[in-house]
Design a protein around this motif. Structure first.
Motif, short mmCIF file in Angstrom:
data_model
loop_
_atom_site.label_atom_id
_atom_site.label_comp_id
_atom_site.label_asym_id
_atom_site.label_seq_id
_atom_site.Cartn_x
_atom_site.Cartn_y
_atom_site.Cartn_z
N GLU A 17 15.40 38.35 5.33
CA GLU A 17 15.66 39.63 4.88
C GLU A 17 16.79 40.00 5.54
OE1 GLU A 17 12.91 42.99 5.91
OE2 GLU A 17 14.79 43.88 6.65
N LYS A 18 16.98 39.73 6.94
CA LYS A 18 18.56 39.73 7.78
C LYS A 18 19.61 38.92 6.83
CE LYS A 18 20.50 38.68 12.39
NZ LYS A 18 21.02 37.32 12.18
N GLU A 19 19.38 37.77 6.65
CA GLU A 19 20.49 37.04 5.90
C GLU A 19 20.87 37.74 4.52
OE1 GLU A 19 19.39 32.90 5.71
OE2 GLU A 19 19.32 32.92 7.81
N GLN A 20 19.86 38.04 3.85
CA GLN A 20 20.16 38.85 2.48
C GLN A 20 21.11 39.96 2.77
OE1 GLN A 20 20.02 37.48 -0.53
NE2 GLN A 20 20.80 39.44 -1.22
N LYS A 21 20.59 41.01 3.70
CA LYS A 21 21.35 41.97 4.02
C LYS A 21 22.73 41.93 4.51
CE LYS A 21 18.14 45.71 4.56
NZ LYS A 21 17.61 46.85 5.09
N GLU A 22 22.97 41.01 5.42
CA GLU A 22 24.23 40.55 5.76
C GLU A 22 25.21 39.81 4.64
OE1 GLU A 22 23.17 39.97 10.65
OE2 GLU A 22 23.85 38.36 9.70
N LYS A 23 24.68 39.29 3.90
CA LYS A 23 25.38 38.73 2.54
C LYS A 23 26.18 39.86 1.96
CE LYS A 23 24.39 34.54 1.63
NZ LYS A 23 23.26 33.34 1.07
N ASP B 23 21.73 46.03 13.14
CA ASP B 23 21.51 45.11 14.20
C ASP B 23 20.05 44.90 14.17
OD1 ASP B 23 22.38 43.22 16.28
OD2 ASP B 23 21.51 44.70 17.55
N TYR B 24 19.81 43.48 13.74
CA TYR B 24 18.46 42.77 14.13
C TYR B 24 18.17 42.34 15.38
CZ TYR B 24 17.32 43.25 9.09
OH TYR B 24 17.21 43.52 7.69
#
Lengths: 194, 194
Positions: free
Chosen positions: A90-96, A80-81
């Protein structure tokens, strides 16, 4: 047990881990921080209770609730960011990657359905996604309001940041956006945040 | 704030307390016991994932999920009784009072809707309620199965009790009832319960 049911059960067992993802906002009636399962439950109930305030009344509420139930499953791998993060890419990449892993446990047709729900929620183009977003954003604002802005103070969040980052609420509900503005103004008026 | 929204927000704040109601079954992937909010979230997701196994496919899934989201709110006042309780009459009376109190916070029309959902779930007459019941019963059985029957052992529950008290699962899903029987047989075969 057939292969299909086995995959579905693997998914059901794995998503248990969402109960370990602790959010950055406190609960409404407790000093504890809530986890993603509690949050997803709470905003699903809110979607039912507050439906009359949706800008569009002709939307599919079942689809809205499905989105809310699964929207945070990607955090099992991504974490959770904080909402006001400066690590958006970074958040978007990790969530993908998280979406591939968690929904990939399901049989192919259900993987596509659930991944589709998550992507629809993220894209916030459909009226269902716009209303779903209202609840996801509204809950932590209400929690902070009823906790005297404590997490906003802790993370040095200003009213400008809150109103700027959450203005998408009005795309789903003009009435609830008005209520948000009232809550934020009051916290400012009381001298708690700038 | 208008009176109607105020009542809805009072309800949204009060139901936060369901996160303090700890259940009698452990989670799937943890030694912790889960709370009612986590449980309600998990079985709502299960209702979506396992819908193809419902005896009736022509039911209103939104109504099923609404029931699952709110079915345990009565426990905020009544508390969580162990499922194999011998205090059934006391439990029913307390839950009825709990329903009046919690749903009574809402505007009258929504009080009637939510109380109606809870009563429908309890009565298990409609096909929606029958399927909703499947998930509510299936989750703790699965949790016990994947935790080597630990809470069944703790409370001296026999396979006869499990199959007897949960046979209503087949009214909502013949296929999942078959799966339950397989899980229980295996736990018996392994000598964990009688």
């Amino acid at each position: 047990m057939n292969e299909r049911l086995k995959k579905q059960i693997d998914f059901i067992r794995e998503i248990d881990r969402i109960k370990d993802i602790i959010r950055k906002s406190k609960r409404f009636k407790s000093d504890l921080y809530e986890n993603d399962a509690e949050h997803s439950w709470h905003i699903s109930v809110m979607a039912v209770v507050l439906f009359e305030y949706s800008n569009r009344k002709d939307i599919d509420l079942l689809r809205v609730i499905k989105m809310l139930l699964v929207h945070d499953l990607v955090e099992i791998h991504a974490g959770d960011y904080i909402f006001y993060t400066d690590k958006q890419a970074e958040k978007e990449q990790k969530e993908k990657e998280g979406a591939e892993r968690i929904f990939g446990l399901l049989p192919e047709d259900q993987k596509m359905e659930f991944k589709g729900l998550w992507e629809e929620f993220e894209a916030r183009v459909t009226p269902e996604a716009k209303y779903a977003r209202v609840l996801d954003r509204l809950e932590p604002i209400m929690q902070n309001y009823y906790n005297d802005g404590s997490d906003w103070v802790k993370h040095k969040i200003t009213s400008g940041m809150i109103l700027d980052r959450n203005s998408i609420i009005k795309d789903g509900s003009e009435e609830l956006w008005e209520h948000v503005q009232t809550m934020v103004s009051e916290i400012v008026r009381r001298g708690i945040i700038e």
